[in-house]
Design a protein around this motif. Sequence first.
Motif, PDB file in Angstrom:
ATOM      1  N   UNK A 148       0.869  -1.178   0.000  1.00 12.87           N
ATOM      2  CA  UNK A 148       0.000   0.000   0.000  1.00 12.87           C
ATOM      3  C   UNK A 148       0.902   1.223   0.000  1.00 12.87           C
ATOM      4  N   UNK A 149       0.753   2.107  -0.996  1.00 14.69           N
ATOM      5  CA  UNK A 149       1.697   3.208  -1.143  1.00 14.69           C
ATOM      6  C   UNK A 149       0.977   4.535  -1.398  1.00 14.69           C
ATOM      7  N   UNK A 150       1.689   5.593  -1.087  1.00 15.45           N
ATOM      8  CA  UNK A 150       1.184   6.940  -1.333  1.00 15.45           C
ATOM      9  C   UNK A 150       2.379   7.860  -1.520  1.00 15.45           C
ATOM     10  N   UNK A 188      -1.812   7.776  -4.818  1.00 19.72           N
ATOM     11  CA  UNK A 188      -1.979   6.662  -3.900  1.00 19.72           C
ATOM     12  C   UNK A 188      -2.314   5.417  -4.703  1.00 19.72           C
ATOM     13  N   UNK A 189      -2.023   4.256  -4.140  1.00 20.97           N
ATOM     14  CA  UNK A 189      -2.315   3.028  -4.866  1.00 20.97           C
ATOM     15  C   UNK A 189      -2.061   1.789  -4.041  1.00 20.97           C
ATOM     16  N   UNK A 190      -2.308   0.640  -4.664  1.00 20.08           N
ATOM     17  CA  UNK A 190      -2.125  -0.640  -3.999  1.00 20.08           C
ATOM     18  C   UNK A 190      -1.590  -1.638  -5.022  1.00 20.08           C
ATOM     19  N   UNK A 191      -0.739  -2.547  -4.543  1.00 19.31           N
ATOM     20  CA  UNK A 191      -0.154  -3.560  -5.407  1.00 19.31           C
ATOM     21  C   UNK A 191      -0.295  -4.929  -4.763  1.00 19.31           C
ATOM     22  N   UNK A 203      -2.639  -0.738  -8.970  1.00 12.18           N
ATOM     23  CA  UNK A 203      -3.656   0.244  -9.336  1.00 12.18           C
ATOM     24  C   UNK A 203      -3.266   1.556  -8.666  1.00 12.18           C
ATOM     25  N   UNK A 204      -3.058   2.609  -9.485  1.00 13.76           N
ATOM     26  CA  UNK A 204      -2.531   3.878  -8.973  1.00 13.76           C
ATOM     27  C   UNK A 204      -3.396   5.035  -9.445  1.00 13.76           C
ATOM     28  N   UNK A 245      -3.883   4.410 -13.377  1.00 18.41           N
ATOM     29  CA  UNK A 245      -3.109   3.376 -14.054  1.00 18.41           C
ATOM     30  C   UNK A 245      -3.399   2.008 -13.455  1.00 18.41           C
ATOM     31  N   UNK A 246      -3.677   1.039 -14.310  1.00 21.17           N
ATOM     32  CA  UNK A 246      -3.746  -0.366 -13.921  1.00 21.17           C
ATOM     33  C   UNK A 246      -2.649  -1.105 -14.686  1.00 21.17           C
ATOM     34  N   UNK A 247      -1.708  -1.731 -13.956  1.00 23.67           N
ATOM     35  CA  UNK A 247      -0.601  -2.445 -14.577  1.00 23.67           C
ATOM     36  C   UNK A 247      -0.552  -3.868 -14.037  1.00 23.67           C
ATOM     37  N   UNK A 248      -0.194  -4.818 -14.898  1.00 24.83           N
ATOM     38  CA  UNK A 248      -0.153  -6.209 -14.445  1.00 24.83           C
ATOM     39  C   UNK A 248       0.851  -7.003 -15.260  1.00 24.83           C
TER      40      UNK A 248
END
Length: 398
Positions: A148-150, A188-191, A203-204, A245-248
């Motif tokens: 979990x990042x910001x 902010x986002x989560x990975x 997802x950011x 952004x959605x990255x995978x």
Amino acid sequence: MKATAFGISVCIFLPTQVFSAALETSNQSIAIFLQPKNYAEFSTVFVDANISGNTYRPEANNPSTYTESSTQDFVNPFYLSNAALKLQLDPHWSAGLIYEQPFATDIGYTLNPVASSPDDLVNAIRFKLNTDNLTALVGYQPNQSWNIYTGLSYQSLKTHLKISGQSMGLLVDYTGDLKKDSASGWLTGVSYQRPEYALQSSLTYRSKIRHRQHFQEQISTVPAIPLLNLASSQNTTIETPQSVNLEFQTGITANHLIYGSVRWVNWQNFKITSPLISSDSNTPVALVDYQTDQWSTTLGLAHVFNEKFTSTVDIGLDSGSGNPASTLSPSDGFYSFGVGGFYNIDTHLFIAAGIKYLKFNKAKIQQDQNGSGSLFGPLSSVNNNDAFVYGMKVGYRF
């Protein structure tokens, strides 16, 4: 796949994600922040675009009658650079810095607007915009799978715009300079990741960044008409757009991995308005604006030859901005095809390189152009435009 998963996850985001809709030159990926342990990288790209069309040229003896004239190539080649640093402070906390140039353009062409010769008074454009973005990130990893990042982004923006054109034998020059301004935004986002399967997703969300800038404008005529020679020095507000952004990526066999991204950018709310031209209008007059939001996506395949070398191939799609064909928006989205390679020099140092080909969609032709980008010269036709993007990245693990 576990032994090579890290190498692929760095390789797939080669520095070739440029020249998207509107003014975007970066997909603002945070993939480097998700790398294990400590990591640093530097990347650069060179963009060589072939973009041209035909514009309207007034007849010398009858300025109300127009014929077509080629613009030649009016997007100048340019370089972009990115740099990043990620530190794993302890098993649960990480921090990072990302420098990039997310929004930029350099459009310029001249069809000989010479005041002494009505035959040569046609149209000229110069539009240059630059941004520098520094993002500071902090992430919390409650376990090996979640992050979990910001963070905060500090962004500078400056713009120069000059539009010249003929009207009834009169040359009118508009010049606008937005002085360099710096402002802040947030993200902010989560990975979620599973290294044993080379699975990584994120997802950011990035907020818009509001700039309050000093705008110097001037309108001059040749021959000089005092009532039309105007100047203004005022403050104006510009907001660079919010985005998601959605990255995978995920392994599919022992030596193959698929990867992709989906990006949304809120260009519909972006405007550069003119306080000088708007002074006699009930509504602000936009110098630069866009009709629709941008959607872009990439899908690719990576093949691991050995512990040293990995190759990638991907395709992409960009929706464009929806503007009619003009020197601001000669194209409306594109399809892309890219190839790349990643080589481990040793356990700490690697080098990656890639090339991407972009085939631009033709923007719609609108003879009576009003609305978005209408102060730029309308195009009567658009050529089969394309671009090549060359990228290189050097990364160091420590």
